[in-house]
Design a protein around this motif. Structure first.
Motif, PDB file in Angstrom:
ATOM      1  N   PHE A 279       1.633   0.926  -6.083  1.00 34.21           N
ATOM      2  CA  PHE A 279       0.751   0.809  -4.922  1.00 34.21           C
ATOM      3  C   PHE A 279       0.173  -0.592  -4.892  1.00 34.21           C
ATOM      4  N   THR A 280      -0.114  -1.049  -3.690  1.00 38.47           N
ATOM      5  CA  THR A 280      -0.667  -2.388  -3.512  1.00 38.47           C
ATOM      6  C   THR A 280      -2.185  -2.339  -3.612  1.00 38.47           C
ATOM      7  N   VAL A 281      -2.742  -3.460  -3.975  1.00 34.61           N
ATOM      8  CA  VAL A 281      -4.190  -3.585  -4.077  1.00 34.61           C
ATOM      9  C   VAL A 281      -4.769  -3.677  -2.672  1.00 34.61           C
ATOM     10  N   THR A 282      -5.790  -2.889  -2.411  1.00 31.62           N
ATOM     11  CA  THR A 282      -6.526  -2.954  -1.146  1.00 31.62           C
ATOM     12  C   THR A 282      -8.009  -3.063  -1.487  1.00 31.62           C
ATOM     13  N   PRO A 283      -8.844  -3.455  -0.522  1.00 32.58           N
ATOM     14  CA  PRO A 283     -10.284  -3.534  -0.808  1.00 32.58           C
ATOM     15  C   PRO A 283     -10.899  -2.177  -1.170  1.00 32.58           C
ATOM     16  N   GLN A 284     -10.220  -1.081  -0.814  1.00 32.64           N
ATOM     17  CA  GLN A 284     -10.760   0.247  -1.098  1.00 32.64           C
ATOM     18  C   GLN A 284     -10.505   0.706  -2.538  1.00 32.64           C
ATOM     19  N   VAL A 285      -9.654  -0.003  -3.287  1.00 31.51           N
ATOM     20  CA  VAL A 285      -9.388   0.354  -4.683  1.00 31.51           C
ATOM     21  C   VAL A 285     -10.630   0.008  -5.502  1.00 31.51           C
ATOM     22  N   ARG A 286     -11.089   0.973  -6.306  1.00 29.28           N
ATOM     23  CA  ARG A 286     -12.288   0.772  -7.126  1.00 29.28           C
ATOM     24  C   ARG A 286     -11.929   0.925  -8.599  1.00 29.28           C
ATOM     25  N   TYR A 287     -12.587   0.130  -9.441  1.00 31.11           N
ATOM     26  CA  TYR A 287     -12.278   0.067 -10.862  1.00 31.11           C
ATOM     27  C   TYR A 287     -13.452   0.556 -11.688  1.00 31.11           C
ATOM     28  N   GLY A 288     -13.172   1.439 -12.639  1.00 31.75           N
ATOM     29  CA  GLY A 288     -14.152   1.863 -13.630  1.00 31.75           C
ATOM     30  C   GLY A 288     -13.684   1.425 -15.001  1.00 31.75           C
ATOM     31  N   ASP A 289     -14.330   1.936 -16.043  1.00 25.89           N
ATOM     32  CA  ASP A 289     -13.951   1.552 -17.403  1.00 25.89           C
ATOM     33  C   ASP A 289     -12.548   2.031 -17.765  1.00 25.89           C
TER      34      ASP A 289
ATOM     35  N   PRO B 101      -7.696   5.261  -2.449  1.00 25.25           N
ATOM     36  CA  PRO B 101      -7.810   6.138  -1.288  1.00 25.25           C
ATOM     37  C   PRO B 101      -6.655   7.137  -1.265  1.00 25.25           C
ATOM     38  N   ASP B 102      -6.908   8.348  -0.781  1.00 23.42           N
ATOM     39  CA  ASP B 102      -5.857   9.362  -0.649  1.00 23.42           C
ATOM     40  C   ASP B 102      -4.693   8.830   0.188  1.00 23.42           C
ATOM     41  N   SER B 103      -4.984   7.987   1.152  1.00 28.36           N
ATOM     42  CA  SER B 103      -3.941   7.468   2.038  1.00 28.36           C
ATOM     43  C   SER B 103      -2.901   6.628   1.293  1.00 28.36           C
ATOM     44  N   LEU B 104      -3.248   6.071   0.131  1.00 26.86           N
ATOM     45  CA  LEU B 104      -2.273   5.284  -0.625  1.00 26.86           C
ATOM     46  C   LEU B 104      -1.164   6.165  -1.197  1.00 26.86           C
ATOM     47  N   LEU B 105      -1.435   7.451  -1.371  1.00 34.59           N
ATOM     48  CA  LEU B 105      -0.381   8.342  -1.852  1.00 34.59           C
ATOM     49  C   LEU B 105       0.794   8.392  -0.874  1.00 34.59           C
ATOM     50  N   ASP B 106       0.501   8.252   0.395  1.00 35.05           N
ATOM     51  CA  ASP B 106       1.550   8.288   1.422  1.00 35.05           C
ATOM     52  C   ASP B 106       2.441   7.052   1.383  1.00 35.05           C
ATOM     53  N   VAL B 107       1.937   5.956   0.831  1.00 39.79           N
ATOM     54  CA  VAL B 107       2.715   4.721   0.811  1.00 39.79           C
ATOM     55  C   VAL B 107       3.252   4.408  -0.577  1.00 39.79           C
ATOM     56  N   PHE B 108       3.097   5.332  -1.517  1.00 39.61           N
ATOM     57  CA  PHE B 108       3.665   5.131  -2.856  1.00 39.61           C
ATOM     58  C   PHE B 108       5.164   4.958  -2.723  1.00 39.61           C
ATOM     59  N   THR B 109       5.686   4.015  -3.478  1.00 38.46           N
ATOM     60  CA  THR B 109       7.130   3.802  -3.496  1.00 38.46           C
ATOM     61  C   THR B 109       7.629   3.986  -4.914  1.00 38.46           C
ATOM     62  N   GLU B 110       8.728   4.668  -5.060  1.00 32.77           N
ATOM     63  CA  GLU B 110       9.284   4.857  -6.386  1.00 32.77           C
ATOM     64  C   GLU B 110       9.981   3.575  -6.793  1.00 32.77           C
ATOM     65  N   SER B 111       9.716   3.124  -8.046  1.00 36.41           N
ATOM     66  CA  SER B 111      10.335   1.885  -8.503  1.00 36.41           C
ATOM     67  C   SER B 111      11.513   2.152  -9.394  1.00 36.41           C
TER      68      SER B 111
END
Length: 170
Positions: A144-154, A160-170
């Motif tokens: 998945f590509t980095v978007t401003p909605q991606v949040r990082y914890g420890d 976002p749930d919407s990124l699941l729709d754009v997942f590409t198998e590598s």
């Protein structure tokens, strides 16, 4: 056309261990060990490299990187005093390898997998995506590509749930 002009992205796993060369005196100074990140934005702010197996890690600001080629990363270190000050600040920064193996969870609560690799853009040098492994013997890998909605914890990255729709198998 050089490799640097052809390649616009590279996987972290392909860059780790690559030779680091000081361009001014044409001397190999070590090998790529990690990247320092800005703690808030996760932007790449420095390069960490190891001069040798038993040597202390060194760090330079990302601006010192002259180029990233197929065989080496070249550095231009002109102002040693500036680099010494930057080195102290960068030593405290989080590093790229701390992101590896972090879990990826959607905002809706679905565990997607763990980060197994990082995609980097070379011009400018930045994180542009992540490779995620579902785990298990026959693990599928997605990206998945980095978007401003991606949040990082420890230990988790929330997407976002919407990124699941754009997942590409590598």
């Amino acid at each position: 056309m050089s490799i640097q002009q052809k390649a616009t992205q590279i996987k972290w796993s392909d860059l780790k261990g690559r030779a680091v060369v000081h361009i001014t005196d044409a001397k190999r100074v070590g090998s790529v060990d990690d990247f320092a990140l800005d703690p808030q934005t996760r932007e790449i702010v420095g390069l960490k490299f190891k001069p040798g197996v038993f040597s202390a890690e060194q760090i330079v600001p990302v601006a010192a990187i002259q180029g990233i080629g197929a065989d080496a990363v070249t550095l231009r270190l002109d102002a040693e005093a500036d680099n010494a000050h930057a080195e102290e600040l960068l030593k405290k920064a989080p590093v790229l390898t701390q992101v590896l193996n972090n879990g990826v969870v959607t905002e809706g609560g679905k565990l997607v997998g763990n980060i197994s690799n990082v995609m980097l853009s070379l011009q400018p040098l930045e994180i542009v995506g992540y490779e995620v492994s579902e785990g298990g013997i026959f693990s599928k890998k997605h990206a998945f590509t980095v978007t401003p909605q991606v949040r990082y914890g420890d230990k988790l990255v929330i997407i976002p749930d919407s990124l699941l729709d754009v997942f590409t198998e590598s």
